[in-house]
Design an enzyme around this catalytic site. Structure first.
Site, mmCIF file in Angstrom:
data_model
loop_
_atom_site.group_PDB
_atom_site.id
_atom_site.type_symbol
_atom_site.label_atom_id
_atom_site.label_comp_id
_atom_site.label_asym_id
_atom_site.label_seq_id
_atom_site.Cartn_x
_atom_site.Cartn_y
_atom_site.Cartn_z
ATOM 1 N N GLU A 334 -0.471 4.148 -3.037
ATOM 2 C CA GLU A 334 0.231 3.961 -1.766
ATOM 3 C C GLU A 334 1.128 2.731 -1.813
ATOM 4 O OE1 GLU A 334 0.879 2.311 2.305
ATOM 5 O OE2 GLU A 334 -0.159 1.404 0.609
ATOM 6 N N ASP A 362 -5.608 2.723 7.529
ATOM 7 C CA ASP A 362 -4.900 1.780 6.655
ATOM 8 C C ASP A 362 -4.307 0.642 7.476
ATOM 9 O OD1 ASP A 362 -3.714 0.555 4.488
ATOM 10 O OD2 ASP A 362 -1.998 1.915 4.406
#
Length: 475
Positions: A334, A362
């Site tokens: 990511e 997140d």
């Protein structure tokens, strides 16, 4: 228009509730409430997830894509989920970039009037190095790309461009302030190089004035010279800006030995509990397993990973077989490529999989505040009908718009709703992308409240679907 949009969704949610026979509605509410209460009781008295985080951060540590630590994290998370007795645990191959920071960076302000002063810098992810001798040049301070363009090539050529736009701290939600400043980190090097700059410094992405540099990814553009790019701590940025006002001719010395190596084979790690009634309808829950190579990646995104695994443990512990399949994904890459998220969406599309919802954590392991929902009116209205079940646990903030970077590529595949878990945001950017993002900064109860909150929403979606059908909601 925003008020009218929310009003329509609320009215639709109220209409759905009124369409369900009162007795069925009450029984469903009571049953759901009991399950959710048990999730929280278990989560708040358990230490398993917290110990998982301890192992991930302390025994494995920083785990940038392509690194040996990232490979260790893949194997660790696979073993954790296999030991849970899930219906299926597997690895999904993905090629990822492998960027290496190299030696500890050196940043130094050199002023003929005020002498030399060292400041904390970190190379931005994907940046080229300066060479072992380092780079020294005069500095031009700008606030934005427009200001840079107005300076033109004549003034920029041969200089180090210093992007010093701070967060707008009037934003209550700090992610909005981050969004208003991060473009200079991502695109600063390209914009400066087009005008002949030899390097870039970017003010660290944080609300605070601290002597800690925050890394993060940047990008290059084909046909534009690659120049070194580094983040400077906000304290260092303030000092450099003040010294420039007193000595516009000062220079900055930066030394970075970062490099990009060939891509490496890595994996998304996937575990799931098959649905008992609609196994082909999938609810994805996930976080990203990779982190930056400084610190321990505790809040970003160790907590999101262990919270997602904890959702499965809570279902298993309560002996709940979900109606729909719950699939937990530990996404890889990511931070500097998003290749794991793209690969997952690509394979899901190729297989014709039907995703009902995707939930990502997140934003740190802080106290839960709610969820952001990127879905249609009926889906949002459905979530609003569950607000009485969620608000007793502090989940007041149910808003339109949400999701996350890794689940974003799923958008447009059917009617999947993308959902972002929203913890309190005030401290996140104190630690984000730094060496102080460590296990010790995570509060067990806050993190576990988040895991239970995620489990509660996943349970409701699994039981009732997310298509706005009042008939399904009443079953």
């Amino acid at each position: 228009m925003l008020f009218k949009h929310k009003l329509r969704a609320f009215v639709a949610g109220a209409a759905m509730l009124s369409a369900i026979p009162a007795t069925a509605q009450q029984n469903t509410f009571k049953s759901d409430s009991t399950v959710i209460r048990k999730f929280y009781d278990d989560a708040l008295t358990s230490h398993e997830s917290y110990e998982n985080l301890r192992y991930l951060t302390k025994n494995i540590g920083a785990r940038l894509s392509g690194s040996p630590q990232a490979a260790a994290a893949v194997e660790w998370s696979r073993q954790v989920m296999e030991n849970m007795g899930l219906d299926r645990v597997y690895l999904q191959e993905v090629m990822v970039p492998y960027w290496v920071r190299g030696d500890k960076e050196v940043g130094r302000i050199i002023s003929g009037r005020n002498g030399s002063q060292d400041v904390n810098i970190l190379a931005l992810g994907s940046s080229v190095g300066t060479g072992t001798q380092g780079l020294s040049a005069q500095v031009l301070e700008v606030q934005n790309f427009e200001e840079l363009e107005k300076l033109g090539k004549k003034k920029v050529k041969g200089k180090i461009v210093f992007f010093n736009r701070p967060f707008d701290n009037r934003h209550v939600v700090t992610g909005a302030a981050y969004g208003g400043a991060v473009d200079q980190r991502g695109g600063g090097a390209v914009a400066a190089a087009k005008l002949g700059a030899v390097g870039v410094l970017v003010r660290s992405m944080t609300n605070d004035i601290q002597d800690v540099a925050h890394t993060g990814n940047m990008r290059y553009e084909d046909g534009v010279e690659k120049i070194p790019a580094a983040a400077i701590s906000t304290k260092g940025a303030e000092e450099l800006s003040a010294m420039l006002k007193n000595d516009p001719e000062l220079k900055f010395y930066m030394r970075m030995t970062s490099e990009t190596r060939p891509d490496v084979l890595s994996y998304n790690v996937i575990g799931e509990i098959k649905g008992s009634e609609k196994p082909d309808e999938i609810i994805v829950v996930g976080g990203h397993l990779d982190s930056w190579d400084v610190g321990e990646g505790a809040h970003d995104d160790g907590t999101g990973c262990v919270q997602s695994i904890e959702v499965l443990r809570l279902f298993k512990e309560q002996g709940i077989r979900p109606k729909r399949t719950i699939r937990v994904v530990m996404f890889m890459n990511e931070e500097n490529g998003l290749r794991g998220g793209r690969k997952y969406a690509e394979e899901a599309k190729a297989k014709g999989e039907k995703h009902v919802a995707a939930l990502e954590s997140d934003a740190g392991g802080f106290t839960p505040r709610g969820f952001g929902i990127d879905g249609n009116d009926a889906q949002f209205a459905q979530v609003l009908t569950w607000k009485p079940l969620l608000t007793p646990y502090g989940l007041h903030d149910l808003t339109r718009g949400g999701g996350g970077a890794d689940i974003g590529p799923l958008k447009g595949q059917g009617t999947v709703a993308l959902i972002g878990f929203k913890p309190d945001s005030q401290r996140y950017f104190d630690y984000h992308h730094t060496h102080i993002d460590t296990f010790e900064t995570v509060n067990r109860r806050e993190m576990q409240l988040g895991a239970a909150s995620m489990a509660a929403l996943v349970y409701l979606i699994s039981e009732h679907g997310l298509d706005g059908s009042s008939a399904k909601a009443g079953k």
